[in-house]
Scaffold this active site. Sequence first.
Site, PDB file in Angstrom:
ATOM      1  N   ASP A 124       7.406  -4.701   7.808  1.00 40.14           N
ATOM      2  CA  ASP A 124       7.274  -3.251   7.514  1.00 40.14           C
ATOM      3  C   ASP A 124       6.883  -2.427   8.493  1.00 40.14           C
ATOM      4  O   ASP A 124       6.082  -1.685   8.451  1.00 40.14           O
ATOM      5  CB  ASP A 124       6.427  -3.287   6.211  1.00 40.14           C
ATOM      6  CG  ASP A 124       6.837  -2.002   5.551  1.00 40.14           C
ATOM      7  OD1 ASP A 124       7.978  -1.406   5.717  1.00 40.14           O
ATOM      8  OD2 ASP A 124       5.991  -1.465   4.738  1.00 40.14           O
ATOM      9  N   LYS A 147      -8.935  -0.776   1.511  1.00 44.34           N
ATOM     10  CA  LYS A 147      -7.534  -0.853   0.829  1.00 44.34           C
ATOM     11  C   LYS A 147      -7.837  -1.566  -0.466  1.00 44.34           C
ATOM     12  O   LYS A 147      -8.035  -2.818  -0.374  1.00 44.34           O
ATOM     13  CB  LYS A 147      -6.853  -1.236   1.959  1.00 44.34           C
ATOM     14  CG  LYS A 147      -5.314  -1.421   1.182  1.00 44.34           C
ATOM     15  CD  LYS A 147      -4.097  -1.787   2.217  1.00 44.34           C
ATOM     16  CE  LYS A 147      -3.848  -0.704   3.164  1.00 44.34           C
ATOM     17  NZ  LYS A 147      -2.789  -1.071   4.004  1.00 44.34           N
ATOM     18  N   GLY A 194      -0.330   4.584  -0.982  1.00 45.97           N
ATOM     19  CA  GLY A 194       0.847   4.133  -0.627  1.00 45.97           C
ATOM     20  C   GLY A 194       1.487   3.585  -1.853  1.00 45.97           C
ATOM     21  O   GLY A 194       0.897   3.734  -2.983  1.00 45.97           O
ATOM     22  N   GLY A 195       2.507   2.817  -1.759  1.00 41.14           N
ATOM     23  CA  GLY A 195       3.424   2.419  -2.768  1.00 41.14           C
ATOM     24  C   GLY A 195       2.712   1.180  -3.665  1.00 41.14           C
ATOM     25  O   GLY A 195       2.907   0.752  -4.587  1.00 41.14           O
ATOM     26  N   MET A 196       1.872   0.446  -2.762  1.00 43.05           N
ATOM     27  CA  MET A 196       1.339  -0.770  -3.274  1.00 43.05           C
ATOM     28  C   MET A 196      -0.117  -0.843  -3.265  1.00 43.05           C
ATOM     29  O   MET A 196      -1.099  -1.541  -3.971  1.00 43.05           O
ATOM     30  CB  MET A 196       1.542  -1.932  -2.306  1.00 43.05           C
ATOM     31  CG  MET A 196       3.116  -2.212  -2.150  1.00 43.05           C
ATOM     32  SD  MET A 196       4.070  -2.345  -3.557  1.00 43.05           S
ATOM     33  CE  MET A 196       3.414  -3.992  -3.941  1.00 43.05           C
TER      34      MET A 196
END
Length: 663
Positions: free
Chosen positions: A141, A47, A27-29
């Site tokens: 989100d 993660k 993902g973006g982060m």
Amino acid sequence: MDTTVADTLIGTTIDGRYRITGRVARGGMATVYRATDERLERTVALKIIHPSQATNVHFVDRFTDEAKTIARLTHPNVVAVYDQGRHQGLPYLVMEFVQGRTLRDLLSQRTKLSPVEALAILEQMLAAIAAAHRAGLVHRDVKPENVLVAEAPSGGSADLVDAVVKVADFGLARAIEASTVDDTGQLMATVAYVAPELVQNGHADARTDVYSAGVVLFEMLTGRVPYDGAEPVEVAWQHVDNDVPAPSSIVRGLPTVLDRLVARATRRDPGSRPTDAGAFLSEVQATREGLGVTHVDTALLRQVPGAPGTTDATRIVPAVPSADATALVPPVPAGTYQASHRPSWARLPEQGGRTAPHRRAAAPAGGLAGFFDDRRRVVLTALIAVMAVVVLGSTWWVTLGRYTEAPQLLTMSQEQAVAYAKQQGFEVTVGDGEFDPNLPKGSVKVQKPGPGDKIIKGDNITIILSLGPEVHAVPELEGQELAFAKAQLEAIKLKVKQGKGQYSDTAAEGLVLSTEPKAGTELKPGDTVTLILSKGKAPITIPDLVGQNINNARTVLAQRGLQVAEQFEDSDKPADEVIGQTPKAGTGVEKNTQVTLRISRGPAQIVVQDVTNRPCQEAAAALQGMGLQAQMNGDPNATARQMNPGPGTPVPPNTVIQLVCFL
């Protein structure tokens, strides 16, 4: 660079415990890996944030703090967090590994879902988000990429209705969102689902998640998001400027009740939305019941969050200005886009920084030029007056004009309330009923909004019906443990009493044998239910006595402290043999219990008939016809002169009778 890190991490063991076996999503982060917890021997999702985020102290601290918070959020529709730590300075989370796929993958495959499927998925989404809201957390989100779905193995149209849904990234979403902006002055948002207030002033609360959930419902029903654009900021500001369109305007044939549900969740004014995910869930459930959708029973889901190749990622848009800076921005009427009314950070490149065109040299005063100047002033004055009327009219409509008073529906029956509300131009949703001893069953006890409250014309009114006096049926508790039975009864406000225990050959000690009164009996709150518990199997076990001699059976039962009752009957078994018993062998009984034995008297006796003075062959045949055997002694062609045993003697079947034959 991140790809290299991902490739390098595969095969490594983190913290001496988590061995990474493959990459699941990026993902973006952060990046999500599949890993094996070698200590507990289970598959987990790991993660780990990207190195580019590791230098952001504020982000890292909130990532760690929120991991601890979300780990305490236990709910069957929330992806669980097991552990957190650091690897080479990069914070990581260890989460439940869920086998399945994201809602984004599902929509990419099927484009859109049926109303039944969409509501089934949305219910479980909202149940998870509601649990977070009750714990004081806001997801911030909510989008298909963060919703995991496992279809039922049966397949077919009912697979999604029977699926399990789990929501992921609670902690990470809160960490990257913070309260307004991060240390770099950037606000994180997925623009396709972002709520207007998050775009305007960076504020987010439970109603922000409700808005995003409403957009997800819109996408599930239509196969597309409400707004699109070349620039993320353009898409974000369409949420501020426009109302989300009705799903039925895109997919014909959708029930209007779904339009109202989407409209309720995506009001641009947060105060007009359901207060949180729990309130929205109640409306969704009421809508589902109105459509006749079966309640969703779930099974275990097994998929990690996210999926490679997703395009609708959390985006970075510049930070919003302070409230003081936006306070002077005039309201923008719905359906319009005015870049000049937006903070400078929100304008597209071609919208900001433009210099005013060079003005022509002023014409000399007087003459034709003066005439046109006067005319321009008149036109300008007229335009200003028209604009003032429009602004005042719009303000009146937004604040007062579109509102009316809710009608009085209290004490009406459901049919009367629905008919009267529709007559006044409103729709009605029936919520869960409430007990009321003073109001007949089926009458309206509560309405929301209340009588006389402000309500938008044509909006929905929720009514709560009276269930009448509160009564509860005694539940079926046979075979349950005492603690569970007590909890079940106390949950429906009944008192519990423990009665005298009884022995049982089938129920273990401590389990409920029966209730007094019986299951199904209706009682009022405060009434008492007596639980009869099993004492387990009785201390003396009945032995197996069948086939034994009666004298031996009597001795065995006497040694065990049991009483004997005897019943004799004819049998082909030998005399005095036990041929049956009650209770059966293996039954548990108490001391002095009576055991009844059935005892054989032996086969029935046959009285020997007189066959003397008859031909010997004929006499033998007659005896055989009586069930006896014959043995001829002497001349078999002569006459039977004697027999032994003699005539009239009772003998057992098949007894041999001696015949003496002579002339």
